[in-house]
Design an enzyme around this catalytic site. Structure first.
Site, PDB file in Angstrom:
ATOM      1  N   ARG A  46       0.646   7.119  68.545  1.00 53.55           N
ATOM      2  CA  ARG A  46       1.859   7.264  67.783  1.00 53.55           C
ATOM      3  C   ARG A  46       1.691   6.520  66.530  1.00 53.55           C
ATOM      4  O   ARG A  46       2.259   7.383  65.439  1.00 53.55           O
ATOM      5  CB  ARG A  46       2.756   6.147  68.603  1.00 53.55           C
ATOM      6  CG  ARG A  46       4.353   6.166  67.642  1.00 53.55           C
ATOM      7  CD  ARG A  46       5.350   5.615  68.226  1.00 53.55           C
ATOM      8  NE  ARG A  46       5.107   4.768  69.337  1.00 53.55           N
ATOM      9  CZ  ARG A  46       4.869   3.308  69.284  1.00 53.55           C
ATOM     10  NH1 ARG A  46       4.878   2.961  67.918  1.00 53.55           N
ATOM     11  NH2 ARG A  46       4.839   2.628  70.323  1.00 53.55           N
ATOM     12  N   TYR A  98      21.528  23.594  55.861  1.00 54.97           N
ATOM     13  CA  TYR A  98      21.330  24.332  57.370  1.00 54.97           C
ATOM     14  C   TYR A  98      22.508  23.284  58.090  1.00 54.97           C
ATOM     15  O   TYR A  98      22.590  22.032  57.853  1.00 54.97           O
ATOM     16  CB  TYR A  98      19.927  23.633  57.960  1.00 54.97           C
ATOM     17  CG  TYR A  98      19.742  23.957  59.443  1.00 54.97           C
ATOM     18  CD1 TYR A  98      20.082  24.863  60.083  1.00 54.97           C
ATOM     19  CD2 TYR A  98      19.310  22.637  60.082  1.00 54.97           C
ATOM     20  CE1 TYR A  98      19.984  25.002  61.413  1.00 54.97           C
ATOM     21  CE2 TYR A  98      19.040  22.679  61.500  1.00 54.97           C
ATOM     22  CZ  TYR A  98      19.565  23.949  62.246  1.00 54.97           C
ATOM     23  OH  TYR A  98      19.388  23.855  63.473  1.00 54.97           O
ATOM     24  N   ASP A 170      14.806  20.085  50.675  1.00 57.41           N
ATOM     25  CA  ASP A 170      14.475  20.908  51.803  1.00 57.41           C
ATOM     26  C   ASP A 170      13.602  22.243  51.331  1.00 57.41           C
ATOM     27  O   ASP A 170      14.484  22.864  50.873  1.00 57.41           O
ATOM     28  CB  ASP A 170      15.433  20.759  52.546  1.00 57.41           C
ATOM     29  CG  ASP A 170      15.100  21.587  53.870  1.00 57.41           C
ATOM     30  OD1 ASP A 170      14.217  22.207  53.962  1.00 57.41           O
ATOM     31  OD2 ASP A 170      15.775  21.271  54.958  1.00 57.41           O
ATOM     32  N   LYS A 195       9.292  26.792  60.812  1.00 57.05           N
ATOM     33  CA  LYS A 195       9.620  28.124  60.126  1.00 57.05           C
ATOM     34  C   LYS A 195       8.256  28.923  59.416  1.00 57.05           C
ATOM     35  O   LYS A 195       7.395  28.946  60.096  1.00 57.05           O
ATOM     36  CB  LYS A 195      10.603  27.907  59.111  1.00 57.05           C
ATOM     37  CG  LYS A 195      11.613  27.307  59.590  1.00 57.05           C
ATOM     38  CD  LYS A 195      12.391  27.501  60.731  1.00 57.05           C
ATOM     39  CE  LYS A 195      13.517  26.877  60.898  1.00 57.05           C
ATOM     40  NZ  LYS A 195      14.015  26.624  62.518  1.00 57.05           N
TER      41      LYS A 195
HETATM   42  O1  P1T Z   1      14.783  23.079  63.818  1.00 54.42           O
HETATM   43  P1  P1T Z   1      13.990  21.913  62.830  1.00 54.42           P
HETATM   44  O2  P1T Z   1      12.524  22.059  62.985  1.00 54.42           O
HETATM   45  O3  P1T Z   1      14.615  20.659  63.464  1.00 54.42           O
HETATM   46  O4  P1T Z   1      14.338  22.115  61.456  1.00 54.42           O
HETATM   47  C1  P1T Z   1      15.616  21.780  61.074  1.00 54.42           C
HETATM   48  C2  P1T Z   1      15.810  22.576  59.824  1.00 54.42           C
HETATM   49  C3  P1T Z   1      15.930  21.884  58.470  1.00 54.42           C
HETATM   50  N1  P1T Z   1      15.945  22.741  57.211  1.00 54.42           N
HETATM   51  C4  P1T Z   1      16.305  23.816  57.308  1.00 54.42           C
HETATM   52  C5  P1T Z   1      16.496  24.450  55.859  1.00 54.42           C
HETATM   53  C6  P1T Z   1      16.344  24.519  58.430  1.00 54.42           C
HETATM   54  O5  P1T Z   1      16.797  26.035  58.316  1.00 54.42           O
HETATM   55  C7  P1T Z   1      16.083  24.027  59.788  1.00 54.42           C
HETATM   56  C8  P1T Z   1      16.351  24.824  60.855  1.00 54.42           C
HETATM   57  N2  P1T Z   1      16.841  25.868  60.715  1.00 54.42           N
HETATM   58  C9  P1T Z   1      17.304  26.999  61.923  1.00 54.42           C
HETATM   59  C10 P1T Z   1      17.059  26.816  63.060  1.00 54.42           C
HETATM   60  C11 P1T Z   1      17.833  28.179  61.394  1.00 54.42           C
HETATM   61  O6  P1T Z   1      18.000  29.402  62.246  1.00 54.42           O
HETATM   62  O7  P1T Z   1      18.424  28.224  60.339  1.00 54.42           O
END
Ligand code: P1T
Length: 379
Positions: A46, A98, A170, A195
């Site tokens: 961890r 988001y 972000d 992404k």
């Molecule tokens: O899904 P996750 O890995 O927890 O990430 C969250 C997140 C954070 N910041 C941005 C700009 C994001 O677009 C996302 C996740 N977004 C999607 C799942 C979407 O379809 O927009």
């Protein structure tokens, strides 16, 4: 060294034991110690894992940062960053983020005594006006998900720094290939590696990078104490992803521009959201701050019925949440990614029932255009 060289090599020496060129997946929970307090820098997985460490170093280098921390999801990374703020302190946030980020701040962290102000950060004056004596952080997304509002990072960083607040960005929508927020005064960059960084729609993850030694120490402590770490296998997948980041982002960017130009001219499209378009009110700022415009495009077809027709008529594009993968994904922000955002905020931001979002993939762009054309013709 150039960006592509860093992407392929940073954090990844050949394995010291075997010479393996690809960083091994260190699938272990613990490490043998030679004696009490005598070990090779790895005690418990961890706290440290060599595969995760390679990824953390790799993405830190891509963003021009010294320190990196990888988490089980983008949200886990964002949550860790917000733990740098204490109860009774205040955070200013872009009013379009988001939906899951808004949900974390508004429905969870607010209940622990952190104060939030959601403002349009595309105007640095709004950030200045929102400052309180207890403001400790500014959190921005640029371009925003999904209506592609751009924030002038240097301008808002100057405002936040004038009162000693940290600036978090972000950078998920562009990746470090297209935008490097630390160069504009940002202190901490977060990514959903789910992404573009991973890029193949086959893993969930998050990463936080920064230069400040004290905050890095706190984040290492938070990462270990809370335990929302990225697994060795998922770390390896993202490491494999970043090796081709340059090639993928170049193609996402090329195809994004082509799809946006097609949509802008299409009679069934009422409004286009793409900073690469000359009609985007912040085109010049995006050009200055970004190396390209990327593969995220949103457009409004005027009603839920029309949006549904497009979303259910596409054949090559996949109707799905998420973005940044090699395949083109199409989605409906109002009912999917931004369902947690208050309806009045959604309508003010332009997240209407007719809004459709595309994450343009790296298929042959003619095929993507043909698919969108036949789907739009069904309206
Ligand atoms: O899904 P996750 O890995 O927890 O990430 C969250 C997140 C954070 N910041 C941005 C700009 C994001 O677009 C996302 C996740 N977004 C999607 C799942 C979407 O379809 O927009």
């Amino acid at each position: 060294m150039g960006f592509s060289t860093i992407a392929i090599h940073a954090g990844q020496e050949p394995d010291p034991t075997t010479g393996a060129v690809s960083v091994p997946i260190y699938q272990t929970s613990t490490y043998a110690q030679e004696g009490l307090g005598k070990h090779k820098g790895f005690e418990y997985a961890r706290t440290q894992n060599p595969t995760r460490l390679a990824l953390e170093r790799n993405i830190a280098a891509l963003e021009g940062a010294q320190f990196g921390f990888a988490f089980a999801s983008g949200m886990a990374g964002i949550d860790a960053v917000l733990r740098l703020v204490q109860a009774g302190e205040h955070v200013i946030v872009s009013d379009n983020t988001y939906g899951g980020t808004f949900r974390l701040f508004d429905r969870i962290l607010k209940n622990y005594g952190i104060e939030f102000s959601f403002v349009d950060t595309s105007d640095a004056g709004n950030v200045e006006a929102a400052i309180r004596p207890n403001t400790r952080m500014l959190y921005v997304e640029t371009p925003t998900n999904p209506v592609m509002i751009v924030t002038d990072l240097q301008a808002v960083a100057d405002v936040a720094h004038s009162v000693g607040a940290r600036v978090v960005c972000d950078n998920t929508f562009l990746s470090p290939y297209l935008q490097r927020p630390l160069e504009f005064g940002v202190d901490i960059v977060v990514h959903s590696t789910t992404k573009y960084l991973n890029g193949h729609s086959d893993g969930i993850g998050g990463v936080v990078v920064l230069n400040d030694e004290k905050d890095a120490e706190s984040l290492a402590f938070i990462q270990n104490s809370v335990g929302a770490i990225l697994s060795p296998f998922d770390s390896w997948l993202v490491l494999r992803g970043t090796k081709t980041l340059t090639l993928r982002m170049e193609q996402h960017d090329r195809a994004g521009r082509t799809v946006a130009a097609f949509l802008e001219e299409h009679p069934k499209v009422e409004k286009l959201y793409y900073p690469g378009s000359l009609s985007h009110r912040q085109h010049e700022l995006a050009k200055r701050q970004q190396r390209g415009f990327g593969g995220m495009v949103a457009f409004d077809v005027g009603s839920l019925e029309r949006a549904r027709t497009v979303l259910e008529s596409v054949q090559l594009c996949t109707l799905a949440e998420s973005l940044g993968g090699v395949e083109t994904l199409i989605s409906h922000p109002a009912t999917m990614t931004h369902a947690s955002v208050l309806p009045e905020t959604r309508s003010r931001l332009g997240i209407t029932d007719g809004l459709v979002r595309i994450s343009v993939g790296i298929e042959d762009v003619e095929d993507i255009l043909a698919d969108l054309d036949q789907a739009l013709a069904k309206i």
